[in-house]
Design a protein around this motif. Sequence first.
Motif, mmCIF file in Angstrom:
data_model
loop_
_atom_site.group_PDB
_atom_site.id
_atom_site.type_symbol
_atom_site.label_atom_id
_atom_site.label_comp_id
_atom_site.label_asym_id
_atom_site.label_seq_id
_atom_site.Cartn_x
_atom_site.Cartn_y
_atom_site.Cartn_z
ATOM 1 N N GLU A 1 0.866 -1.187 0.000
ATOM 2 C CA GLU A 1 0.000 0.000 0.000
ATOM 3 C C GLU A 1 0.901 1.234 0.000
ATOM 4 N N THR A 2 0.548 2.215 -0.818
ATOM 5 C CA THR A 2 1.419 3.389 -0.965
ATOM 6 C C THR A 2 0.608 4.676 -0.823
ATOM 7 N N THR A 3 1.335 5.778 -0.805
ATOM 8 C CA THR A 3 0.678 7.088 -0.766
ATOM 9 C C THR A 3 -0.232 7.251 -1.986
ATOM 10 N N SER A 4 0.224 6.781 -3.162
ATOM 11 C CA SER A 4 -0.640 6.930 -4.348
ATOM 12 C C SER A 4 -1.836 5.986 -4.283
ATOM 13 N N SER A 5 -1.655 4.755 -3.799
ATOM 14 C CA SER A 5 -2.811 3.829 -3.794
ATOM 15 C C SER A 5 -3.881 4.335 -2.822
ATOM 16 N N MET A 6 -3.444 4.884 -1.681
ATOM 17 C CA MET A 6 -4.434 5.442 -0.739
ATOM 18 C C MET A 6 -5.055 6.723 -1.313
ATOM 19 N N GLY A 7 -4.217 7.526 -1.996
ATOM 20 C CA GLY A 7 -4.729 8.752 -2.621
ATOM 21 C C GLY A 7 -5.766 8.446 -3.689
ATOM 22 N N ILE A 8 -5.526 7.378 -4.443
ATOM 23 C CA ILE A 8 -6.473 6.963 -5.493
ATOM 24 C C ILE A 8 -7.817 6.584 -4.852
ATOM 25 N N ALA A 9 -7.757 5.814 -3.776
ATOM 26 C CA ALA A 9 -9.001 5.375 -3.105
ATOM 27 C C ALA A 9 -9.777 6.583 -2.563
ATOM 28 N N ALA A 10 -9.066 7.521 -1.944
ATOM 29 C CA ALA A 10 -9.742 8.712 -1.403
ATOM 30 C C ALA A 10 -10.305 9.575 -2.529
ATOM 31 N N ALA A 11 -9.531 9.703 -3.614
ATOM 32 C CA ALA A 11 -9.977 10.518 -4.760
ATOM 33 C C ALA A 11 -11.246 9.927 -5.374
ATOM 34 N N LYS A 12 -11.262 8.606 -5.536
ATOM 35 C CA LYS A 12 -12.458 7.955 -6.110
ATOM 36 C C LYS A 12 -13.673 8.186 -5.212
ATOM 37 N N ALA A 13 -13.469 8.085 -3.915
ATOM 38 C CA ALA A 13 -14.589 8.299 -2.977
ATOM 39 C C ALA A 13 -15.109 9.735 -3.074
ATOM 40 N N ALA A 14 -14.186 10.705 -3.196
ATOM 41 C CA ALA A 14 -14.614 12.112 -3.290
ATOM 42 C C ALA A 14 -15.331 12.375 -4.618
ATOM 43 N N LEU A 15 -14.828 11.784 -5.710
ATOM 44 C CA LEU A 15 -15.485 11.955 -7.017
ATOM 45 C C LEU A 15 -16.879 11.338 -6.996
ATOM 46 N N ASP A 16 -16.995 10.154 -6.383
ATOM 47 C CA ASP A 16 -18.309 9.499 -6.245
ATOM 48 C C ASP A 16 -19.275 10.394 -5.476
ATOM 49 N N ASP A 17 -18.773 10.958 -4.374
ATOM 50 C CA ASP A 17 -19.606 11.828 -3.539
ATOM 51 C C ASP A 17 -20.074 13.048 -4.335
ATOM 52 N N ALA A 18 -19.201 13.538 -5.252
ATOM 53 C CA ALA A 18 -19.550 14.708 -6.070
ATOM 54 C C ALA A 18 -20.389 14.315 -7.290
ATOM 55 N N GLY A 19 -20.461 13.012 -7.581
ATOM 56 C CA GLY A 19 -21.185 12.548 -8.771
ATOM 57 C C GLY A 19 -20.461 12.907 -10.049
ATOM 58 N N LEU A 20 -19.124 12.914 -10.002
ATOM 59 C CA LEU A 20 -18.321 13.309 -11.170
ATOM 60 C C LEU A 20 -17.478 12.154 -11.679
ATOM 61 N N ALA A 21 -17.119 12.227 -12.969
ATOM 62 C CA ALA A 21 -16.157 11.299 -13.565
ATOM 63 C C ALA A 21 -14.769 11.952 -13.484
ATOM 64 N N PRO A 22 -13.685 11.146 -13.534
ATOM 65 C CA PRO A 22 -12.332 11.711 -13.406
ATOM 66 C C PRO A 22 -12.042 12.858 -14.374
ATOM 67 N N ASN A 23 -12.509 12.728 -15.626
ATOM 68 C CA ASN A 23 -12.190 13.777 -16.594
ATOM 69 C C ASN A 23 -13.063 15.029 -16.456
ATOM 70 N N ASP A 24 -13.953 15.036 -15.474
ATOM 71 C CA ASP A 24 -14.695 16.276 -15.166
ATOM 72 C C ASP A 24 -13.828 17.238 -14.352
ATOM 73 N N VAL A 25 -12.686 16.729 -13.887
ATOM 74 C CA VAL A 25 -11.799 17.542 -13.031
ATOM 75 C C VAL A 25 -10.669 18.104 -13.890
#
Length: 324
Positions: A51-75
Amino acid sequence: MTKRAVVIGVGHYLPERVIPNSWFESRVDTSDEWIRTRSGIERRHFAAEGETTSSMGIAAAKAALDDAGLAPNDVDAIILATSTPDLTFPSTATMVQAGIGMTRGFAFDLQAVCAGFVFALANANALILSGQANRVLVIGSETFSRILDMEDRATCVLFGDGAGAVVLEAQEGHGSSDDRGILAADINSDGRFRDMLYVDGGVSTTGTAGVVKMQGNPLFRQAVEKLATTADAALDKAGLGHGDIDWIVPHQANIRIIQGTAKKLQMSMDNVVVTVQDHGNTSAASIPLALSVGQARGQIKTGDLIVTEAIGGGLAWGAVVLRW
Ligand code: UT7
């Protein structure tokens, strides 16, 4: 109309492995009682092997995008605050960018140690207000367990791993403090204090990652004074006072620092989001983790006025006033 950077999504990730205070009792001369009473910490999470800083960052980022109802390329942009990058380069932010499937925009790391998330929010706000980005993913992710000296009782018991993220979006406000979004930021550093909290290794010096070194007590005294001062400065810039605050969401280093700062800001601990007992000090991840947990607990609600404040190595410190 005034442009504002508004939080439209929040999320976090914590490694599965929970380390109770008792884990340290067989390794160094310490006790659960000392750690609880001096820091407020009861447990923390440590990343698993792989587990790395990027793997945890990816998980948190996905959760925040889900919460916002956005796809990655909306950012349009990612700012990732960390002092524990996967590699010296490329930035951990670009690894997160690829990991979430974002194929446009730009991503970069920001390093202000425990104040990293506050600095990242201030910079994301500047990108949005200047028109360089409409949506910014702001992440704090740390694997501090990898830079701890597990024989140094003064530091090893205090830190943990994890990641948190928010999505900021440009929205039109009225220009008043009733607007949702970031209302003011105050960021500071003073390199003369570098010996108070540092890591004794680096690329251009030792060629190693090094381990955390801290003068805990002098830092404690600096922390309470500087955190209250920067929170007041940010409130002043927003034209607000202590009575306007709904929640303080502080950097989670030590419950006594959190209590001391709340007292200086004339706030009851009932209006402070506290996660230090469960997470320990996760450096740049601690504020987004607390924002995410605070929302999940039902503490932070839309429209609430939040003051975040943090201090860490540098010294670097700051505060952001935002309406959720
Ligand atoms: O995130 C960045 C910002 N970080 C901070 O702001 C952290 C700031 N500092 C702190 O949180 C606190 O200073 C600590 C929790 C690190 C220490 O609390 P303290 O009340 O300032 O204790 P101290 O450093 O004055 O140490 C008191 C005693 C010392 O023993 P002597 O010299 O009085 O015999 C330490 O050696 O506690 C001893 N000690 C410990 N004892 C048991 C230090 N670490 C430990 C330990 N277990 N883990």
